[in-house]
Design an enzyme around this catalytic site. Structure first.
Site, PDB file in Angstrom:
ATOM      1  N   GLU A  22    -128.988  31.951  79.311  1.00 22.70           N
ATOM      2  CA  GLU A  22    -127.604  31.326  79.435  1.00 22.70           C
ATOM      3  C   GLU A  22    -127.475  30.705  81.358  1.00 22.70           C
ATOM      4  OE1 GLU A  22    -123.434  29.683  78.646  1.00 22.70           O
ATOM      5  OE2 GLU A  22    -124.319  31.260  77.130  1.00 22.70           O
TER       6      GLU A  22
ATOM      7  N   HIS B 234    -120.860  36.194  83.531  1.00 22.57           N
ATOM      8  CA  HIS B 234    -120.391  35.193  82.603  1.00 22.57           C
ATOM      9  C   HIS B 234    -119.788  34.231  83.812  1.00 22.57           C
ATOM     10  CE1 HIS B 234    -117.979  32.886  80.100  1.00 22.57           C
ATOM     11  NE2 HIS B 234    -119.161  32.858  79.060  1.00 22.57           N
TER      12      HIS B 234
ATOM     13  N   ASP C 188    -121.675  40.788  69.804  1.00 19.79           N
ATOM     14  CA  ASP C 188    -120.617  41.939  71.037  1.00 19.79           C
ATOM     15  C   ASP C 188    -120.681  43.056  70.517  1.00 19.79           C
ATOM     16  OD1 ASP C 188    -119.690  39.413  72.305  1.00 19.79           O
ATOM     17  OD2 ASP C 188    -117.606  39.718  70.832  1.00 19.79           O
TER      18      ASP C 188
ATOM     19  N   LYS D 112    -125.730  28.619  83.728  1.00 16.87           N
ATOM     20  CA  LYS D 112    -123.761  28.215  83.667  1.00 16.87           C
ATOM     21  C   LYS D 112    -123.734  27.425  84.619  1.00 16.87           C
ATOM     22  CE  LYS D 112    -121.889  30.362  81.767  1.00 16.87           C
ATOM     23  NZ  LYS D 112    -121.319  30.440  79.997  1.00 16.87           N
TER      24      LYS D 112
ATOM     25  N   HIS E  84    -125.138  40.231  72.725  1.00 14.73           N
ATOM     26  CA  HIS E  84    -124.389  39.349  73.149  1.00 14.73           C
ATOM     27  C   HIS E  84    -123.762  39.644  74.426  1.00 14.73           C
ATOM     28  CE1 HIS E  84    -120.747  36.504  73.790  1.00 14.73           C
ATOM     29  NE2 HIS E  84    -121.705  35.661  73.806  1.00 14.73           N
ATOM     30  N   ARG E  85    -124.286  39.037  75.764  1.00 13.12           N
ATOM     31  CA  ARG E  85    -124.199  39.624  77.170  1.00 13.12           C
ATOM     32  C   ARG E  85    -124.018  40.958  76.957  1.00 13.12           C
ATOM     33  NH1 ARG E  85    -118.179  37.140  77.969  1.00 13.12           N
ATOM     34  NH2 ARG E  85    -118.063  35.035  76.547  1.00 13.12           N
TER      35      ARG E  85
ATOM     36  N   GLU F 183    -129.343  38.314  74.773  1.00 13.43           N
ATOM     37  CA  GLU F 183    -128.485  37.304  75.612  1.00 13.43           C
ATOM     38  C   GLU F 183    -127.489  37.768  76.451  1.00 13.43           C
ATOM     39  OE1 GLU F 183    -125.340  33.929  76.791  1.00 13.43           O
ATOM     40  OE2 GLU F 183    -124.957  36.124  75.782  1.00 13.43           O
TER      41      GLU F 183
ATOM     42  N   ASP G 104    -126.142  35.244  81.317  1.00 15.31           N
ATOM     43  CA  ASP G 104    -125.619  34.419  81.809  1.00 15.31           C
ATOM     44  C   ASP G 104    -126.145  34.309  83.356  1.00 15.31           C
ATOM     45  OD1 ASP G 104    -123.357  33.725  79.039  1.00 15.31           O
ATOM     46  OD2 ASP G 104    -122.648  35.547  79.936  1.00 15.31           O
TER      47      ASP G 104
END
Length: 225
Positions: free
Chosen positions: A103, A50, A218, A105, A8-9, A35, A37
């Site tokens: 993702e 993000h 994470d 945004k 995640h990120r 993943e 953003d």
């Protein structure tokens, strides 16, 4: 399908989030994908961050879309890392041949992302996602054969209907909300399910038992310490 693990990120809990350093860290630990953003710079470049503001994750201040890419590259995103572009992230992902959840945004990035992943020959390993389901519908109208998911921070009564309304291929739901019934509903209709985040060994086992397809964390180190 065996549950796949997604950073995640990048590796938000272990390295600066949404940086090449964090992404490489997660991939070198053997995770199945990443993943990230996407925001747009003032000059329309696809940048990986993000928040809509720089303040939390960099030493800059102000809104991302108020700065050119050249200026954004002068900020420190942690440990001397720079804010990466989507192009830079894809180049790294291709070296590992792993999937990338992108993702969106902000609106207006759909065509730019599609153009880039086509140019990079990365369409098969790309999965688009957004809380704004209209962005997913826009993207799927442009590229019906590229996978996409609707994002939700709630437990919908009719997840299949929501997926279909955006012409998507699946749904991504917060681990605080997801349950086995939702996973089963989606699988029975032929859609795949992602959830975020499982940050302990106990959580991993719990959500693997639900047969979630992609599970974000994470802390990549709990997968392969």
């Amino acid at each position: 399908m065996k549950t796949k693990y997604i950073g995640h990120r990048g590796a938000r809990g272990e390295k600066p989030e949404n940086t090449l350093l964090g992404i490489r860290h997660a991939l070198e630990l053997g995770l199945d994908g990443i993943e990230i953003d996407i925001h747009l710079s003032q000059d329309g470049e696809l940048v990986v961050i993000h928040d809509d503001k720089l303040d939390r994750t960099t030493n800059g201040k102000g809104f991302v879309n108020q700065f050119s890419l050249e200026k954004l590259k002068t900020f420190d995103a942690g440990n001397g890392e720079k804010i990466p572009t989507l192009s830079e992230v894809i180049d790294l992902m291709k070296k590992f041949n792993k999937e990338l959840f992108i993702e969106m945004k902000v609106p207006g990035a759909e065509e730019k992302i599609l153009k880039l992943i086509k140019e990079k020959k990365f369409t098969d390993l790309s999965i688009l996602k957004a809380f704004n389901h209209r962005l997913i519908l826009n993207f799927k109208n442009l590229a019906p054969n590229i996978r996409a998911q609707v994002l939700m921070d709630s437990l919908p009564i009719d997840p299949v209907g929501i997926i279909k309304s955006a012409k998507a291929d699946g749904i991504s739901v917060n681990t605080k909300m997801i349950d086995t019934a939702l996973v089963d509903q989606c699988h029975q209709a032929g859609f795949f399910v992602t959830s975020w985040n499982a940050n302990t060994k106990e959580d991993l086992l719990k959500f693997i038992e639900m047969k979630i397809d992609y599970l974000c964390t994470d802390y990549p180190g709990i997968i392969n310490p």
